[in-house]
Design an enzyme around this catalytic site. Structure first.
Site, PDB file in Angstrom:
ATOM      1  N   TRP A 104     -51.335  37.838 -67.238  1.00  0.00           N
ATOM      2  CA  TRP A 104     -51.360  38.595 -65.982  1.00  0.00           C
ATOM      3  C   TRP A 104     -52.471  39.630 -65.986  1.00  0.00           C
ATOM      4  CZ3 TRP A 104     -49.062  35.312 -63.309  1.00  0.00           C
ATOM      5  CH2 TRP A 104     -47.957  34.610 -63.808  1.00  0.00           C
ATOM      6  N   ASP A 173     -49.087  47.191 -63.737  1.00  0.00           N
ATOM      7  CA  ASP A 173     -48.253  46.085 -63.282  1.00  0.00           C
ATOM      8  C   ASP A 173     -46.953  46.170 -64.072  1.00  0.00           C
ATOM      9  OD1 ASP A 173     -46.972  43.687 -62.802  1.00  0.00           O
ATOM     10  OD2 ASP A 173     -48.687  42.424 -63.312  1.00  0.00           O
ATOM     11  N   LYS A 197     -38.189  39.668 -61.014  1.00  0.00           N
ATOM     12  CA  LYS A 197     -37.873  39.674 -62.438  1.00  0.00           C
ATOM     13  C   LYS A 197     -36.775  40.682 -62.780  1.00  0.00           C
ATOM     14  CE  LYS A 197     -42.515  38.111 -63.687  1.00  0.00           C
ATOM     15  NZ  LYS A 197     -42.128  36.773 -64.164  1.00  0.00           N
TER      16      LYS A 197
END
Length: 362
Positions: A104, A173, A197
């Site tokens: 990511w 993030d 998540k």
């Protein structure tokens, strides 16, 4: 656990608290006495105003935010933020620091560079297959921001302590560990997190941005890609993902009123992760893939002696009511995602199954 429900270790979309699902079920056809489903009410109605305003208030209370921070609900997931962050926070001549700790982070760096932005990768853990979090990072004092990924779902690593950037605002993030522990918010200029998540279903991204960062957006950024557009309209410039925001509101209510806040949530998360890691550390059959000092409390990644055994392990686990244990397709192996809603009993059941499987196959 309900008789027809399994223990859910999926990495995302992931487990939600059972009381939240039950409340959704109870009110789905007639939300708040409206005579309509929550999926049918107008986002301009008082019913939805109450939902989104309560969600914002709970975020502020749980994270102890001061008035300098704005809470936004966006679409496009965390992946949209990979381009929105540099688009909004970097002007002509600016540069930004990025730490690459896996998939990511790599994607975030790519999206910034596509725009021609000046990006400095000041540290990376690629040299050991992203199995650790770098230390002693040479951040640049003049950087517009320092970008990190707080928890890495694929490789199972997590920042145990956030870095000292010398006053440069951190952009993080936090998709897979938001609300899992207390934060020193003064370090952060912007936090973003896809909901699917650790705090809700897919379809909404939470962004928390400080006012000085909000004011940076250059002219020429399209309206739908400007943070200020959402801040000025209470996240309702266009039709927001109402059901996803409603579910996030209920998860925040569960976290605040049932769990008792982030200190208690962190203690429970450490206990859950400790059960798994402690067992694997004394086993010759299972091997945790992340280096000890960098292990995630949210995503426990591990390997068995060979890939055939891993396939058998995942299949037999599902037969025993333990789902979602296959590792990410890019790395293989196994992964137990034990986010906030995953109960301690689920982790205990997994460890019991792992012991049985080792006795049979070790």
């Amino acid at each position: 656990m309900k008789a027809d429900r399994i223990h859910n270790f999926n990495a995302g979309p992931a487990a939600l608290p059972l009381p939240v699902l039950e409340e959704i079920q109870e009110s789905f056809l007639n939300f708040a006495g409206s005579g309509m489903s929550v999926t049918e009410i107008s986002h301009r109605s008082k019913w939805f105003d109450d939902v989104i305003n309560d969600a914002i208030a709970r975020v502020k209370r749980i994270l102890k935010l001061n008035d300098r921070y704005q809470v936004l609900f966006l679409q496009g997931g965390a992946s949209m933020q990979f381009c929105m962050v540099p688009m909004n926070l970097m002007g002509d001549g600016d540069s930004a620091d990025y730490v690459n700790t896996g998939t990511w982070s790599t994607k975030a760096i790519k999206e910034a560079r596509i725009q021609g932005k000046s990006i400095n990768v000041v540290a990376s853990s690629e040299d050991r297959n992203f199995s650790y979090i770098p230390r002693a990072i040479p951040f640049n004092a003049g950087a517009a921001y320092a970008h990190i990924t707080s928890n890495n779902t694929i490789k199972g690593t997590q920042w145990a302590q956030f870095p000292d950037t010398g006053g440069v605002p951190i952009v993080s993030d936090m998709s897979s560990d938001i609300f899992s522990r207390p934060l020193e918010m003064e370090k952060f200029g912007l936090i973003y997190a896809g909901a699917q998540k650790n705090m809700g279903p897919a379809g909404v991204c939470l962004a928390i941005i400080r006012d000085d960062m909000l004011a940076r957006t250059p002219e020429g950024v399209p309206s739908m890609l400007r943070y200020s557009t959402y801040a000025e309209k209470n996240s309702m410039y266009n039709t927001p993902p109402c059901f996803a925001i409603y579910t996030v509101q209920l998860v925040l209510k569960w976290l605040e009123e049932t769990i008792g806040g982030l200190d208690k949530m962190e203690a429970l998360n450490r206990k859950k992760a400790g059960l798994l890691y402690d067992y694997m550390d004394q086993s010759d059959f299972y091997r945790a893939t992340a280096e000890r000092e960098s292990r995630s409390l949210m995503n426990v990644t591990f390997r068995l002696p060979d890939e055939d055994l891993e396939k058998t392990f995942v299949a037999e686990a599902l037969e025993n009511g333990l789902g979602g244990l296959k590792g990410h397709r890019s790395v293989g192996g196994c992964r137990a995602s034990i986010y906030n809603p995953t109960p301690l009993a689920a982790v205990a059941a997994l460890v019991d199954f792992m012991k049985t499987f080792e006795r049979k196959n070790g």
